[in-house]
Design an enzyme around this catalytic site. Structure first.
Site, PDB file in Angstrom:
ATOM      1  N   GLU A 153      -6.341  18.300 -12.867  1.00  0.00           N
ATOM      2  CA  GLU A 153      -6.116  19.154 -14.033  1.00  0.00           C
ATOM      3  C   GLU A 153      -5.924  18.331 -15.293  1.00  0.00           C
ATOM      4  O   GLU A 153      -5.417  17.219 -15.240  1.00  0.00           O
ATOM      5  CB  GLU A 153      -4.827  19.954 -13.827  1.00  0.00           C
ATOM      6  CG  GLU A 153      -4.889  20.868 -12.639  1.00  0.00           C
ATOM      7  CD  GLU A 153      -3.545  21.520 -12.319  1.00  0.00           C
ATOM      8  OE1 GLU A 153      -2.689  21.608 -13.225  1.00  0.00           O
ATOM      9  OE2 GLU A 153      -3.378  21.924 -11.172  1.00  0.00           O
TER      10      GLU A 153
ATOM     11  N   CYS B 170       2.049  21.158 -14.188  1.00  0.00           N
ATOM     12  CA  CYS B 170       2.512  20.539 -12.944  1.00  0.00           C
ATOM     13  C   CYS B 170       1.730  20.861 -11.677  1.00  0.00           C
ATOM     14  O   CYS B 170       2.296  21.217 -10.654  1.00  0.00           O
ATOM     15  CB  CYS B 170       3.968  20.889 -12.704  1.00  0.00           C
ATOM     16  SG  CYS B 170       4.965  20.797 -14.175  1.00  0.00           S
TER      17      CYS B 170
ATOM     18  N   CYS C 242       8.975  14.393  -5.375  1.00  0.00           N
ATOM     19  CA  CYS C 242      10.037  15.070  -6.136  1.00  0.00           C
ATOM     20  C   CYS C 242      10.170  16.532  -5.669  1.00  0.00           C
ATOM     21  O   CYS C 242       9.175  17.230  -5.481  1.00  0.00           O
ATOM     22  CB  CYS C 242       9.744  15.026  -7.639  1.00  0.00           C
ATOM     23  SG  CYS C 242       9.712  13.332  -8.276  1.00  0.00           S
TER      24      CYS C 242
ATOM     25  N   CYS D  92       8.412  19.574  -7.714  1.00  0.00           N
ATOM     26  CA  CYS D  92       7.067  19.402  -8.267  1.00  0.00           C
ATOM     27  C   CYS D  92       5.979  19.945  -7.348  1.00  0.00           C
ATOM     28  O   CYS D  92       6.003  19.714  -6.138  1.00  0.00           O
ATOM     29  CB  CYS D  92       6.841  17.914  -8.528  1.00  0.00           C
ATOM     30  SG  CYS D  92       5.216  17.539  -9.181  1.00  0.00           S
TER      31      CYS D  92
ATOM     32  N   CYS E  12      -3.125  16.130 -21.917  1.00  0.00           N
ATOM     33  CA  CYS E  12      -2.346  15.677 -20.765  1.00  0.00           C
ATOM     34  C   CYS E  12      -3.314  15.478 -19.601  1.00  0.00           C
ATOM     35  O   CYS E  12      -4.037  16.394 -19.230  1.00  0.00           O
ATOM     36  CB  CYS E  12      -1.304  16.737 -20.436  1.00  0.00           C
ATOM     37  SG  CYS E  12      -0.410  16.418 -18.914  1.00  0.00           S
TER      38      CYS E  12
ATOM     39  N   CYS F   6       0.079  13.369  -5.131  1.00  0.00           N
ATOM     40  CA  CYS F   6       1.113  12.385  -5.470  1.00  0.00           C
ATOM     41  C   CYS F   6       1.974  12.163  -4.235  1.00  0.00           C
ATOM     42  O   CYS F   6       2.180  13.073  -3.446  1.00  0.00           O
ATOM     43  CB  CYS F   6       1.970  12.935  -6.612  1.00  0.00           C
ATOM     44  SG  CYS F   6       3.252  11.799  -7.180  1.00  0.00           S
TER      45      CYS F   6
HETATM   46  N1  SAH Z   1       4.781  11.085 -12.030  1.00  0.00           N
HETATM   47  C1  SAH Z   1       5.105  11.023 -13.411  1.00  0.00           C
HETATM   48  C2  SAH Z   1       4.211  11.855 -14.298  1.00  0.00           C
HETATM   49  C3  SAH Z   1       3.811  13.231 -13.824  1.00  0.00           C
HETATM   50  S1  SAH Z   1       5.070  14.457 -13.819  1.00  0.00           S
HETATM   51  C4  SAH Z   1       6.574  11.343 -13.632  1.00  0.00           C
HETATM   52  O1  SAH Z   1       7.249  11.630 -12.660  1.00  0.00           O
HETATM   53  O2  SAH Z   1       7.054  11.241 -14.747  1.00  0.00           O
HETATM   54  C5  SAH Z   1       5.418  14.787 -15.494  1.00  0.00           C
HETATM   55  C6  SAH Z   1       6.799  15.369 -15.737  1.00  0.00           C
HETATM   56  O3  SAH Z   1       6.891  16.709 -15.256  1.00  0.00           O
HETATM   57  C7  SAH Z   1       7.902  14.600 -15.020  1.00  0.00           C
HETATM   58  O4  SAH Z   1       9.008  14.459 -15.855  1.00  0.00           O
HETATM   59  C8  SAH Z   1       8.211  15.517 -13.862  1.00  0.00           C
HETATM   60  O5  SAH Z   1       9.458  15.261 -13.318  1.00  0.00           O
HETATM   61  C9  SAH Z   1       8.051  16.868 -14.495  1.00  0.00           C
HETATM   62  N2  SAH Z   1       7.872  17.974 -13.570  1.00  0.00           N
HETATM   63  C10 SAH Z   1       7.231  17.983 -12.392  1.00  0.00           C
HETATM   64  N3  SAH Z   1       7.272  19.194 -11.822  1.00  0.00           N
HETATM   65  C11 SAH Z   1       7.949  19.990 -12.675  1.00  0.00           C
HETATM   66  C12 SAH Z   1       8.310  21.366 -12.666  1.00  0.00           C
HETATM   67  N4  SAH Z   1       7.989  22.156 -11.638  1.00  0.00           N
HETATM   68  N5  SAH Z   1       8.996  21.848 -13.719  1.00  0.00           N
HETATM   69  C13 SAH Z   1       9.317  21.059 -14.762  1.00  0.00           C
HETATM   70  N6  SAH Z   1       9.005  19.760 -14.833  1.00  0.00           N
HETATM   71  C14 SAH Z   1       8.328  19.217 -13.796  1.00  0.00           C
END
Ligand code: SAH
Length: 354
Positions: A90, A334, A114, A117, A103, A110
């Site tokens: 995306e 995301c 987390c 995510c 973006c 990944c």
């Molecule tokens: N892997 C990298 C970049 C991709 S995620 C990172 O972790 O920074 C980009 C941002 O979106 C990160 O801050 C991540 O924690 C956040 N993110 C991921 N899933 C999310 C969600 N469901 N709601 C809000 N933020 C989210």
């Protein structure tokens, strides 16, 4: 890198490649500027037909746009792009008063795990090649008919888990005959891979570094982010200070607010104290309201709570803002679009098997 992956090549490498394929050296410059603009071979009118055919039949792999969704307010366009092997990623185009940012994704899936995510739920499929990151920029910019001013590597994937391809991509992005995007206009978001942050600090690539923090203590952070089991917050803060000292680029922190997990007044106090004691340099906190991913059961707090959290941080001398959520009406964040497509594909496969 594949031998014939021309969009991953620097101008010098492309020249060598073209010469070894029997082309005149000056053709390389022409090809470089065409492919970085996302042109189709048939449009490359200053090239001989035989060369255009060569490009069409291999080596030049622009991602294909599968779908584009525009938000009602016209500010955001979200793209689903298909890569050469049918995997998809995306990219989201955001139009602000101060310019247009894109973006982009850095991996298919990944492996960072987390808890909140969507992109990580099925793990990592593969890394993206430099050409596939350049391709996202070129394809979207071309489709939208807009120049992209800023790049945010904040889509699917952990960019520092694909270090070599991402740093090569950054150098290509900066090429004056290509997209010519200044690295000061690039933000690379990381979940906090400490050794790679330090390595990046020494690359001479002055990108902005948003670091995903999401919690002020190791204990809380480990609940949300498995990477916190490997690297302590102390070591992460040290790496962030080092990054600032080496590059002069301000570090910022991403903090996704999750109801009942990290959004209390104690969390705000803990965060302000942490950054004051351990980061020490001025930094900015970007508060993000959780984008709810159904399977995780995690919920987003309301805007008023987020505003109070920001107010508390600012009151304690820690700069913080709540990020405006763009594209909420188009699964704007995301990895949700790719996940939906994967689900569709799986359903289709099941259907055809029956
Ligand atoms: N892997 C990298 C970049 C991709 S995620 C990172 O972790 O920074 C980009 C941002 O979106 C990160 O801050 C991540 O924690 C956040 N993110 C991921 N899933 C999310 C969600 N469901 N709601 C809000 N933020 C989210």
């Amino acid at each position: 890198m594949n031998d014939n992956d021309i969009m991953s090549m620097t101008p010098a490498e492309l020249r060598e490649y073209m010469v070894s394929a029997g082309e005149a050296p000056y053709r390389a410059g022409q090809v470089f500027s065409w492919i970085h603009r996302g042109a189709f071979p048939e449009e490359m009118t200053n090239l001989p037909g035989s060369l255009r055919e060569k490009l069409a039949s291999g080596g030049y792999r622009m991602p294909r746009i599968l779908t584009r969704q525009d938000s009602k307010d016209g500010e955001t366009s979200k793209y689903l792009l298909s890569l050469i092997d049918g995997e998809c990623v995306e990219a989201v185009l955001m139009r602000h008063d101060y310019g247009t940012s894109l973006c982009i994704s850095s991996q298919v899936g990944c492996r960072m795990g987390c808890a909140f995510c969507a992109s990580t739920r099925a793990g990592r499929v593969r890394d993206l090649l430099p050409s596939e990151m350049i391709g996202q920029v070129a394809a979207v910019s071309r489709d939208a008919g807009e120049r992209v001013d800023k790049i945010v590597i904040m889509g699917i994937g952990e960019p520092l888990d694909n270090y070599d391809n991402v740093t090569r991509f950054l150098r290509l992005l900066n090429e004056k005959d290509g997209l010519g995007i200044g690295l000061r206009n690039v933000s690379l978001s990381t979940c906090g891979l400490v050794p790679e942050i330090k390595k990046l600090a020494r690359e001479g690539l002055p990108v902005t570094l948003p670091v995903s923090l999401h919690a002020f203590s190791d204990e809380k952070r480990r609940e949300l982010m498995p990477v916190a089991r490997k690297y302590s917050i102390d070591s992460l803060m040290e790496a962030c200070r080092y990054y600032f000292e080496q590059t002069g680029r301000r570090v910022s922190f991403e903090y996704t607010l999750i109801s009942g997990k990290n959004d209390s007044p104690e969390d705000a106090r803990g965060l302000a104290a942490l950054l004051k004691e351990k980061m020490r340099y001025p930094s900015h906190v970007n508060l993000i309201l959780l984008n709810e991913v159904k399977e995780t059961g995690l919920r987003r707090p309301d805007r008023a709570r987020a505003a109070r959290f920001a107010k508390m941080l600012n009151g304690m001398g820690q700069n913080a803002t709540v990020r405006r959520s763009l594209g909420g009406d188009i699964d704007g964040a995301c990895g949700q679009l790719r996940r939906a497509r994967e689900a569709d594909r799986a359903a289709e496969e099941n259907f055809t098997k029956e």
